[in-house]
Design a protein around this motif. Structure first.
Motif, mmCIF file in Angstrom:
data_model
loop_
_atom_site.group_PDB
_atom_site.id
_atom_site.type_symbol
_atom_site.label_atom_id
_atom_site.label_comp_id
_atom_site.label_asym_id
_atom_site.label_seq_id
_atom_site.Cartn_x
_atom_site.Cartn_y
_atom_site.Cartn_z
ATOM 1 N N GLU A 70 0.811 -1.207 0.000
ATOM 2 C CA GLU A 70 0.000 0.000 0.000
ATOM 3 C C GLU A 70 0.850 1.265 0.000
ATOM 4 O O GLU A 70 0.464 2.277 -0.562
ATOM 5 C CB GLU A 70 -0.920 0.015 1.220
ATOM 6 C CG GLU A 70 -1.949 -1.092 1.200
ATOM 7 C CD GLU A 70 -2.816 -1.090 2.443
ATOM 8 O OE1 GLU A 70 -2.809 -0.093 3.189
ATOM 9 O OE2 GLU A 70 -3.501 -2.092 2.661
ATOM 10 N N LYS A 71 2.014 1.223 0.666
ATOM 11 C CA LYS A 71 2.828 2.424 0.796
ATOM 12 C C LYS A 71 4.283 2.041 1.012
ATOM 13 O O LYS A 71 4.609 0.883 1.261
ATOM 14 C CB LYS A 71 2.349 3.278 1.960
ATOM 15 C CG LYS A 71 2.450 2.587 3.315
ATOM 16 C CD LYS A 71 1.899 3.445 4.414
ATOM 17 C CE LYS A 71 1.943 2.689 5.733
ATOM 18 N NZ LYS A 71 1.441 3.479 6.828
ATOM 19 N N PHE A 72 5.150 3.034 0.902
ATOM 20 C CA PHE A 72 6.555 2.855 1.245
ATOM 21 C C PHE A 72 7.070 4.154 1.835
ATOM 22 O O PHE A 72 6.496 5.216 1.641
ATOM 23 C CB PHE A 72 7.395 2.414 0.038
ATOM 24 C CG PHE A 72 7.494 3.451 -1.054
ATOM 25 C CD1 PHE A 72 8.597 4.285 -1.131
ATOM 26 C CD2 PHE A 72 6.494 3.585 -2.002
ATOM 27 C CE1 PHE A 72 8.702 5.230 -2.137
ATOM 28 C CE2 PHE A 72 6.597 4.529 -3.012
ATOM 29 C CZ PHE A 72 7.697 5.358 -3.077
ATOM 30 N N CYS A 73 8.144 4.066 2.595
ATOM 31 C CA CYS A 73 8.762 5.231 3.226
ATOM 32 C C CYS A 73 10.220 5.312 2.765
ATOM 33 O O CYS A 73 10.872 4.290 2.578
ATOM 34 C CB CYS A 73 8.699 5.119 4.738
ATOM 35 S SG CYS A 73 7.021 5.102 5.392
ATOM 36 N N PHE A 74 10.710 6.538 2.596
ATOM 37 C CA PHE A 74 12.091 6.720 2.176
ATOM 38 C C PHE A 74 12.640 7.987 2.823
ATOM 39 O O PHE A 74 11.897 8.844 3.263
ATOM 40 C CB PHE A 74 12.202 6.802 0.649
ATOM 41 C CG PHE A 74 11.547 8.029 0.069
ATOM 42 C CD1 PHE A 74 12.288 9.172 -0.184
ATOM 43 C CD2 PHE A 74 10.195 8.046 -0.208
ATOM 44 C CE1 PHE A 74 11.684 10.311 -0.712
ATOM 45 C CE2 PHE A 74 9.580 9.167 -0.741
ATOM 46 C CZ PHE A 74 10.334 10.301 -0.986
ATOM 47 N N GLY A 75 13.956 8.082 2.893
ATOM 48 C CA GLY A 75 14.591 9.262 3.441
ATOM 49 C C GLY A 75 16.046 9.004 3.765
ATOM 50 O O GLY A 75 16.548 7.887 3.618
ATOM 51 N N ARG A 104 5.031 7.518 0.819
ATOM 52 C CA ARG A 104 4.406 7.567 -0.502
ATOM 53 C C ARG A 104 3.473 6.367 -0.635
ATOM 54 O O ARG A 104 3.803 5.255 -0.223
ATOM 55 C CB ARG A 104 5.442 7.509 -1.628
ATOM 56 C CG ARG A 104 6.336 8.716 -1.693
ATOM 57 C CD ARG A 104 5.540 9.968 -2.085
ATOM 58 N NE ARG A 104 6.388 11.106 -2.290
ATOM 59 C CZ ARG A 104 6.652 12.042 -1.398
ATOM 60 N NH1 ARG A 104 6.129 11.956 -0.204
ATOM 61 N NH2 ARG A 104 7.432 13.049 -1.682
ATOM 62 N N LEU A 105 2.307 6.608 -1.220
ATOM 63 C CA LEU A 105 1.348 5.539 -1.452
ATOM 64 C C LEU A 105 1.503 5.014 -2.876
ATOM 65 O O LEU A 105 1.776 5.775 -3.796
ATOM 66 C CB LEU A 105 -0.083 6.057 -1.274
ATOM 67 C CG LEU A 105 -0.452 6.589 0.109
ATOM 68 C CD1 LEU A 105 -1.859 7.156 0.079
ATOM 69 C CD2 LEU A 105 -0.326 5.509 1.164
ATOM 70 N N ASN A 128 -6.251 3.426 -2.507
ATOM 71 C CA ASN A 128 -5.504 4.617 -2.093
ATOM 72 C C ASN A 128 -6.065 5.887 -2.734
ATOM 73 O O ASN A 128 -6.151 6.929 -2.094
ATOM 74 C CB ASN A 128 -4.018 4.468 -2.404
ATOM 75 C CG ASN A 128 -3.335 3.529 -1.446
ATOM 76 O OD1 ASN A 128 -3.816 3.261 -0.349
ATOM 77 N ND2 ASN A 128 -2.194 3.002 -1.840
ATOM 78 N N VAL A 129 -6.454 5.813 -4.011
ATOM 79 C CA VAL A 129 -7.048 6.979 -4.672
ATOM 80 C C VAL A 129 -8.380 7.311 -4.020
ATOM 81 O O VAL A 129 -8.668 8.468 -3.727
ATOM 82 C CB VAL A 129 -7.200 6.731 -6.196
ATOM 83 C CG1 VAL A 129 -8.007 7.851 -6.849
ATOM 84 C CG2 VAL A 129 -5.841 6.624 -6.850
#
Length: 91
Positions: A30-35, A44-45, A51-52
């Protein structure tokens, strides 16, 4: 994650990380995280109907939802998806 299938590709101005699900993991992500580090992650989805719908429900409700009967909810069509934007049409 399935570590043997995970790969990293680096270029002068880009990096790509390919992730693979472990065989025991099912269903779409469904989503991911980055940084740069854990204290500054951005979420981010993935583009999916759910999700929309959730995003539009947050943006349009309660003003739109209170005026609309359940059978007249908007039809959502994803027209274009790029790195910088997503283009959708509501009917």
């Amino acid at each position: 994650l399935a570590s043997p299938e995970t790969s990293v590709s680096l270029a002068a101005h880009n990096a790509a990380i390919e992730l693979a699900k472990a065989p025991c993991s099912t269903g779409p992500w469904e989503k991911f995280c980055f940084g740069l580090d854990a204290s500054a992650l951005q979420e981010r989805l993935f583009v999916s109907e759910e999700n929309v719908d959730g995003f539009l429900g947050t943006v349009l409700c309660p003003s739109f939802c209170s005026q609309s009967a359940p059978e007249s909810q908007p039809l959502i069509e994803v027209l274009d998806v790029t790195e910088d934007r997503i283009q959708i049409r509501l009917k």
